[in-house]
Scaffold this motif. Structure first.
Motif, PDB file in Angstrom:
ATOM      1  N   MET A   1     -29.375  81.037  30.083  1.00 61.42           N
ATOM      2  CA  MET A   1     -30.673  79.958  31.192  1.00 61.42           C
ATOM      3  C   MET A   1     -31.743  80.758  32.295  1.00 61.42           C
ATOM      4  O   MET A   1     -32.990  80.894  32.241  1.00 61.42           O
ATOM      5  CB  MET A   1     -30.613  78.357  31.175  1.00 61.42           C
ATOM      6  CG  MET A   1     -31.465  78.020  31.593  1.00 61.42           C
ATOM      7  SD  MET A   1     -30.791  76.189  32.611  1.00 61.42           S
ATOM      8  CE  MET A   1     -30.259  76.719  34.199  1.00 61.42           C
ATOM      9  N   LEU A   2     -31.050  81.299  32.544  1.00 56.18           N
ATOM     10  CA  LEU A   2     -31.338  81.695  34.117  1.00 56.18           C
ATOM     11  C   LEU A   2     -32.091  83.100  33.411  1.00 56.18           C
ATOM     12  O   LEU A   2     -33.494  84.240  34.536  1.00 56.18           O
ATOM     13  CB  LEU A   2     -30.425  82.099  35.469  1.00 56.18           C
ATOM     14  CG  LEU A   2     -29.469  80.710  36.283  1.00 56.18           C
ATOM     15  CD1 LEU A   2     -28.486  81.527  36.819  1.00 56.18           C
ATOM     16  CD2 LEU A   2     -30.844  80.222  36.724  1.00 56.18           C
TER      17      LEU A   2
ATOM     18  N   ILE B   1     -38.857  80.543  37.336  1.00 60.21           N
ATOM     19  CA  ILE B   1     -39.149  79.058  37.422  1.00 60.21           C
ATOM     20  C   ILE B   1     -38.419  77.447  37.211  1.00 60.21           C
ATOM     21  O   ILE B   1     -38.963  77.068  36.728  1.00 60.21           O
ATOM     22  CB  ILE B   1     -40.611  78.621  36.242  1.00 60.21           C
ATOM     23  CG1 ILE B   1     -39.581  79.399  34.574  1.00 60.21           C
ATOM     24  CG2 ILE B   1     -41.762  80.170  36.167  1.00 60.21           C
ATOM     25  CD1 ILE B   1     -40.901  78.772  33.575  1.00 60.21           C
ATOM     26  N   TYR B   2     -37.650  78.151  37.210  1.00 57.17           N
ATOM     27  CA  TYR B   2     -36.163  76.714  37.837  1.00 57.17           C
ATOM     28  C   TYR B   2     -35.780  76.634  38.641  1.00 57.17           C
ATOM     29  O   TYR B   2     -35.324  77.459  39.171  1.00 57.17           O
ATOM     30  CB  TYR B   2     -34.841  77.364  36.415  1.00 57.17           C
ATOM     31  CG  TYR B   2     -33.651  76.649  36.777  1.00 57.17           C
ATOM     32  CD1 TYR B   2     -33.966  75.367  35.530  1.00 57.17           C
ATOM     33  CD2 TYR B   2     -32.510  76.632  37.617  1.00 57.17           C
ATOM     34  CE1 TYR B   2     -33.141  74.592  35.881  1.00 57.17           C
ATOM     35  CE2 TYR B   2     -31.761  75.710  36.792  1.00 57.17           C
ATOM     36  CZ  TYR B   2     -31.729  74.962  36.639  1.00 57.17           C
ATOM     37  OH  TYR B   2     -30.389  73.201  35.963  1.00 57.17           O
ATOM     38  N   ARG B   3     -35.247  75.801  38.368  1.00 58.33           N
ATOM     39  CA  ARG B   3     -34.903  74.629  39.922  1.00 58.33           C
ATOM     40  C   ARG B   3     -34.201  73.321  39.168  1.00 58.33           C
ATOM     41  O   ARG B   3     -34.633  72.369  38.968  1.00 58.33           O
ATOM     42  CB  ARG B   3     -36.237  73.923  41.097  1.00 58.33           C
ATOM     43  CG  ARG B   3     -36.830  74.819  41.564  1.00 58.33           C
ATOM     44  CD  ARG B   3     -35.878  76.410  42.499  1.00 58.33           C
ATOM     45  NE  ARG B   3     -36.932  77.097  43.252  1.00 58.33           N
ATOM     46  CZ  ARG B   3     -37.490  78.041  42.982  1.00 58.33           C
ATOM     47  NH1 ARG B   3     -37.077  78.903  40.919  1.00 58.33           N
ATOM     48  NH2 ARG B   3     -37.918  78.488  43.661  1.00 58.33           N
ATOM     49  N   ALA B   4     -33.091  73.195  39.871  1.00 60.27           N
ATOM     50  CA  ALA B   4     -32.326  71.996  38.714  1.00 60.27           C
ATOM     51  C   ALA B   4     -32.890  70.208  39.919  1.00 60.27           C
ATOM     52  O   ALA B   4     -33.269  69.670  39.081  1.00 60.27           O
ATOM     53  CB  ALA B   4     -30.958  72.169  39.743  1.00 60.27           C
ATOM     54  N   GLN B   5     -32.946  70.382  41.178  1.00 62.92           N
ATOM     55  CA  GLN B   5     -33.486  69.192  41.585  1.00 62.92           C
ATOM     56  C   GLN B   5     -32.881  68.402  41.410  1.00 62.92           C
ATOM     57  O   GLN B   5     -33.123  66.830  41.250  1.00 62.92           O
ATOM     58  CB  GLN B   5     -34.908  68.902  41.803  1.00 62.92           C
ATOM     59  CG  GLN B   5     -35.998  69.753  42.571  1.00 62.92           C
ATOM     60  CD  GLN B   5     -37.631  69.201  42.377  1.00 62.92           C
ATOM     61  OE1 GLN B   5     -37.399  68.605  41.584  1.00 62.92           O
ATOM     62  NE2 GLN B   5     -37.817  69.750  44.094  1.00 62.92           N
ATOM     63  N   SER B   6     -31.085  67.676  41.677  1.00 64.48           N
ATOM     64  CA  SER B   6     -30.164  67.356  41.031  1.00 64.48           C
ATOM     65  C   SER B   6     -29.234  67.488  42.110  1.00 64.48           C
ATOM     66  O   SER B   6     -29.006  69.018  42.367  1.00 64.48           O
ATOM     67  CB  SER B   6     -29.799  67.290  40.033  1.00 64.48           C
ATOM     68  OG  SER B   6     -28.819  66.704  39.787  1.00 64.48           O
ATOM     69  N   PHE B   7     -28.592  66.663  43.260  1.00 67.39           N
ATOM     70  CA  PHE B   7     -28.012  66.680  44.012  1.00 67.39           C
ATOM     71  C   PHE B   7     -26.547  66.459  43.356  1.00 67.39           C
ATOM     72  O   PHE B   7     -25.043  66.871  44.068  1.00 67.39           O
ATOM     73  CB  PHE B   7     -27.618  66.058  45.230  1.00 67.39           C
ATOM     74  CG  PHE B   7     -27.751  64.728  44.714  1.00 67.39           C
ATOM     75  CD1 PHE B   7     -26.955  63.809  44.306  1.00 67.39           C
ATOM     76  CD2 PHE B   7     -29.290  63.694  44.860  1.00 67.39           C
ATOM     77  CE1 PHE B   7     -27.051  62.386  44.435  1.00 67.39           C
ATOM     78  CE2 PHE B   7     -29.240  62.197  44.556  1.00 67.39           C
ATOM     79  CZ  PHE B   7     -28.178  61.670  44.541  1.00 67.39           C
TER      80      PHE B   7
ATOM     81  N   ALA C   1     -22.686  66.816  27.246  1.00 68.88           N
ATOM     82  CA  ALA C   1     -23.563  68.470  28.063  1.00 68.88           C
ATOM     83  C   ALA C   1     -25.283  67.617  27.794  1.00 68.88           C
ATOM     84  O   ALA C   1     -25.669  67.072  27.861  1.00 68.88           O
ATOM     85  CB  ALA C   1     -23.912  68.827  26.618  1.00 68.88           C
ATOM     86  N   SER C   2     -25.296  67.977  29.190  1.00 67.50           N
ATOM     87  CA  SER C   2     -26.903  68.346  30.227  1.00 67.50           C
ATOM     88  C   SER C   2     -26.750  69.685  31.446  1.00 67.50           C
ATOM     89  O   SER C   2     -26.634  70.979  31.034  1.00 67.50           O
ATOM     90  CB  SER C   2     -26.829  66.933  31.107  1.00 67.50           C
ATOM     91  OG  SER C   2     -27.948  66.791  31.532  1.00 67.50           O
ATOM     92  N   ALA C   3     -28.751  69.751  31.430  1.00 69.01           N
ATOM     93  CA  ALA C   3     -28.223  70.668  32.004  1.00 69.01           C
ATOM     94  C   ALA C   3     -30.115  69.726  33.336  1.00 69.01           C
ATOM     95  O   ALA C   3     -30.579  70.349  32.045  1.00 69.01           O
ATOM     96  CB  ALA C   3     -28.905  71.810  31.403  1.00 69.01           C
ATOM     97  N   PRO C   4     -30.081  69.740  34.725  1.00 72.94           N
ATOM     98  CA  PRO C   4     -31.183  69.187  35.226  1.00 72.94           C
ATOM     99  C   PRO C   4     -31.821  70.531  35.064  1.00 72.94           C
ATOM    100  O   PRO C   4     -31.861  71.437  35.622  1.00 72.94           O
ATOM    101  CB  PRO C   4     -30.407  68.689  36.322  1.00 72.94           C
ATOM    102  CG  PRO C   4     -29.200  69.868  36.894  1.00 72.94           C
ATOM    103  CD  PRO C   4     -28.558  70.334  35.280  1.00 72.94           C
ATOM    104  N   VAL C   5     -32.741  69.908  35.005  1.00 73.12           N
ATOM    105  CA  VAL C   5     -34.279  70.616  34.698  1.00 73.12           C
ATOM    106  C   VAL C   5     -35.590  69.625  35.719  1.00 73.12           C
ATOM    107  O   VAL C   5     -36.493  69.036  35.261  1.00 73.12           O
ATOM    108  CB  VAL C   5     -35.601  70.628  33.223  1.00 73.12           C
ATOM    109  CG1 VAL C   5     -36.696  72.058  33.815  1.00 73.12           C
ATOM    110  CG2 VAL C   5     -33.958  72.249  32.594  1.00 73.12           C
TER     111      VAL C   5
END
Length: 286
Positions: A201-202, A208-214, A253-257
């Motif tokens: 993914m990176l 342009i990726y940020r998770a913005q998840s704590f 499965a997941s991925a915070p975007v």
């Protein structure tokens, strides 16, 4: 070339305007939000909730303010969404965080009758303080239901972010399937699949990726301990279980975007399923 996939400041402003329009009939002087997901949705400000209160204030006239501890000031000021950023030094400390919140409410004219997601900052990690109604002397109207209704209707940009999350959660899950075998452990398989999917993914969208998840960052796939007999336990915790032939597996499965998540879950079996496993699986689908 795509330079950003994030929610724009214009969309955040439109969300604030839409919320005020929804609440117009209630004749509220403004809205106070403490929940980190709600603050992120309306203001684009991501934070991990701690014992240091943070509050987003939206006046009926559309003025936007954020109350933060001193260590968050530069972070808050970097966001173009806010008309003003107020702060207190620390919690516990003097003056207390509630003083900064109360003075900001008064300055914005958010008094008398106001909306809030909850009646004050939650008592977490040692924080103890008055309710919002006690602090302000105002009548506090819960508006969480209206907020949830608004958040349920997704914009084109939100759907694109969820799809991006699906893409990388799916890759992590495919790798999880590939590396799961008898004798391996839950931890090594989940970590390997998650790391490889995250690196891919990176390579693709890293700039342009940020998770913005704590909770997490990057792509992730695992079993949460739902392996073998433990697969009957909902929402279990990972236990470094060793995979065995015939194990029933429940995955996630997941991925915070940029604050958005998808969720992929599957039920699988290591090796050929027994007739009873097939019967129960069909019963589940029915």
């Amino acid at each position: 070339m795509v330079t950003s996939i994030a929610i724009t400041p214009e969309e955040h402003r439109a969300r604030c305007s839409a919320l005020l329009e929804r609440l117009h009939a209630d004749e509220l002087s403004g809205v106070v939000l403490f929940d980190p997901y709600y603050v992120l949705y309306y203001a684009g400000f991501a934070f991990a909730p701690t014992e240091r209160p943070i509050a987003f204030i939206l006046s009926a006239e559309g003025e936007r303010a954020l109350v933060v501890p001193r260590l968050e000031v530069e972070h808050a000021e970097s966001k173009a969404m806010f008309d003003r950023v107020e702060h207190y030094l620390e919690y516990p400390g003097d003056p207390r965080s509630e003083v900064a919140l109360e003075s900001t409410l008064s300055a914005l004219g958010v008094t008398g009758k106001l909306g809030a997601d909850q009646d004050g900052y939650p008592w977490i990690l040692g924080y103890r303080g008055p309710t919002l109604s006690e602090l302000s002397g105002a009548t506090v109207v819960r508006v969480a239901a209206q907020i949830e209704e608004q958040m349920a209707v997704k914009s084109v940009t939100e759907i694109a972010l969820i799809r991006e999350s699906c893409r990388w959660g799916n890759l992590a899950h495919r790798l999880l399937q590939r590396y799961t075998s008898t004798g391996a452990t839950e931890t090594e398989v989940a970590q390997r699949a998650s790391n490889e999917a995250t690196f891919a993914m990176l390579d693709a969208i890293g700039e342009i990726y940020r998770a913005q998840s704590f909770f997490m960052s990057g792509a992730h796939a695992g079993y949460r301990g739902q392996i073998g007999r433990n697969s009957a336990i909902p929402h279990a915790l990972a236990g470094n279980i060793v995979f065995q032939e015939g194990d029933v597996l429940v995955t996630g499965a997941s991925a915070p975007v940029w604050g958005y998540l998808s969720e992929l879950e599957r039920t699988m079996v290591i090796g050929e399923p027994t007739a009873e496993q097939e019967r129960m699986f069909e019963h589940m689908k029915a």
